[in-house]
Design a protein around this motif. Sequence first.
Motif, short mmCIF file in Angstrom:
data_model
loop_
_atom_site.label_atom_id
_atom_site.label_comp_id
_atom_site.label_asym_id
_atom_site.label_seq_id
_atom_site.Cartn_x
_atom_site.Cartn_y
_atom_site.Cartn_z
N ALA A 51 31.27 88.57 13.45
CA ALA A 51 31.21 89.58 12.40
C ALA A 51 29.82 90.21 12.42
N VAL A 52 29.77 91.51 12.46
CA VAL A 52 28.49 92.22 12.47
C VAL A 52 28.45 93.18 11.29
N PRO A 53 27.28 93.39 10.71
CA PRO A 53 27.19 94.33 9.58
C PRO A 53 27.36 95.76 10.06
N PRO A 54 28.40 96.44 9.65
CA PRO A 54 28.62 97.82 10.12
C PRO A 54 27.64 98.79 9.49
N LEU A 55 27.53 99.95 10.10
CA LEU A 55 26.75 101.03 9.52
C LEU A 55 27.54 101.58 8.33
N PRO A 56 26.99 101.53 7.11
CA PRO A 56 27.74 102.00 5.93
C PRO A 56 28.06 103.49 6.00
N ARG A 57 28.96 103.91 5.13
CA ARG A 57 29.35 105.32 5.06
C ARG A 57 28.18 106.18 4.59
N LYS A 58 28.24 107.44 4.99
CA LYS A 58 27.17 108.38 4.61
C LYS A 58 26.98 108.42 3.09
N ARG A 59 28.09 108.50 2.39
CA ARG A 59 27.98 108.67 0.94
C ARG A 59 27.34 107.49 0.24
N ASP A 60 27.32 106.34 0.92
CA ASP A 60 26.67 105.16 0.34
C ASP A 60 25.19 105.08 0.70
N LEU A 61 24.73 106.00 1.53
CA LEU A 61 23.36 105.92 2.04
C LEU A 61 22.48 107.10 1.65
N VAL A 62 23.04 108.29 1.60
CA VAL A 62 22.23 109.48 1.35
C VAL A 62 21.61 109.43 -0.04
N GLN A 63 20.32 109.73 -0.10
CA GLN A 63 19.57 109.68 -1.35
C GLN A 63 19.34 111.09 -1.90
N PRO A 64 19.43 111.27 -3.23
CA PRO A 64 19.23 112.61 -3.81
C PRO A 64 17.77 113.03 -3.76
N LEU A 65 17.57 114.32 -3.74
CA LEU A 65 16.22 114.90 -3.73
C LEU A 65 16.08 115.83 -4.92
N ARG A 141 9.00 112.99 1.24
CA ARG A 141 8.98 113.08 2.71
C ARG A 141 9.79 111.96 3.36
N ASP A 142 9.54 110.72 2.97
CA ASP A 142 10.24 109.60 3.59
C ASP A 142 11.73 109.61 3.26
N THR A 143 12.07 110.11 2.08
CA THR A 143 13.49 110.20 1.71
C THR A 143 14.20 111.21 2.60
N VAL A 144 13.53 112.31 2.91
CA VAL A 144 14.12 113.31 3.80
C VAL A 144 14.31 112.71 5.19
N ILE A 145 13.34 111.94 5.67
CA ILE A 145 13.47 111.26 6.96
C ILE A 145 14.65 110.30 6.92
N TRP A 146 14.74 109.52 5.84
CA TRP A 146 15.85 108.58 5.70
C TRP A 146 17.20 109.30 5.71
N ASN A 147 17.31 110.40 4.97
CA ASN A 147 18.57 111.13 4.93
C ASN A 147 18.95 111.67 6.31
N THR A 148 17.95 112.00 7.12
CA THR A 148 18.22 112.43 8.50
C THR A 148 18.80 111.28 9.31
#
Length: 334
Positions: A51-65, A141-148
């Motif tokens: 079992a490996v941790p999958p990459l979560p869905r976009k909607r669970d990861l993107v942070q608001p700006l 800035r870091d949040t924008v990098i993370w969202n990318t």
Amino acid sequence: MRGLKTTLLLVTLLGLGGCQSDDPAKDMMADYYQRLGNVLDAPTPDFTTPAVPPLPRKRDLVQPLEALRMGVLDAYELRQCGLFNLIAERNSSLGKVADRFRQLDYELNFIDTAQRCLPQVKDPSIHTELEQALALKRQQRDTVIWNTLADSDAWRGQLSLPAYTLPIDLPAHSNAVSTIDQFSHLLNHHPVANESVTDWQESIEKQRILGALFVSLSYHTAWLNQTSALIANHQEKVLCGGNFDTTRLERLQTVFYKFYVGDVQPYLARVDGLYRDIAPALTRFATLQTPDAFSAYKNAYWQGEAYRQYKDAIKHHADVWQQLFQRCDVKLGQ
């Protein structure tokens, strides 16, 4: 009759071709495991994919700006230093549908341009508003990098976990490794020298190595541990010394040198080398503040837990072989 033979031959060849696996590294590990089982006359249970941790869905990861609103964009000083044109381009119809890489490029350009503009602004109210805008952009800035990383198609393709492991003969990944490393340096607030972050997008999108690397670490760790258990749990079948028949021991040595030392070990070392090349970038990515949904993936692959388990599994496997050979007074390399 001749036509029938030709047809049968063609069917046979197609059947053989269909049996070929699309994951030679897994086949190599399975073959090594099965050969050990044959020599040890031991059962070889089917391997259970870890079992490996999958990459979560976009909607669970993107942070608001927080949206930036400036009421003095037409100020003379902002026109002179280029900030007005930059923001106008971002607010154009094309700018509003820009992908994550272009959005990041804009944010970095805004910070750089605003920093150069600020000393030229003489009006106190405009200066204050620009200072506040710049502070907000730096903060985000870091949040924008993370969202990318979390939302762009290029990075999603790079981070998603495929069903396959890295190929036995690893192709050259120097361009991708270099690009990933350059991108990670954005987190150190390094400027992008003479290029746009959009210049990195193609390499990240087309040379997908991270997902397969992460799967390889987890998959081969599990294979090694199961193979180590096979050897450890059936060592008593290996007779050595005195007047015992040492045929089984000799066959084990053949498997060890021909298949483990000859094939498996060099491949594992190549996987290890690729991870070590990528590790500095992953360490920088791990400094990002990320959502809870990403914690398992981050811990396993960015913070190195999967790699530590991989190294432990390789060491344990070597120790199991060493214990067997020491018991039988076999000198490795001879």
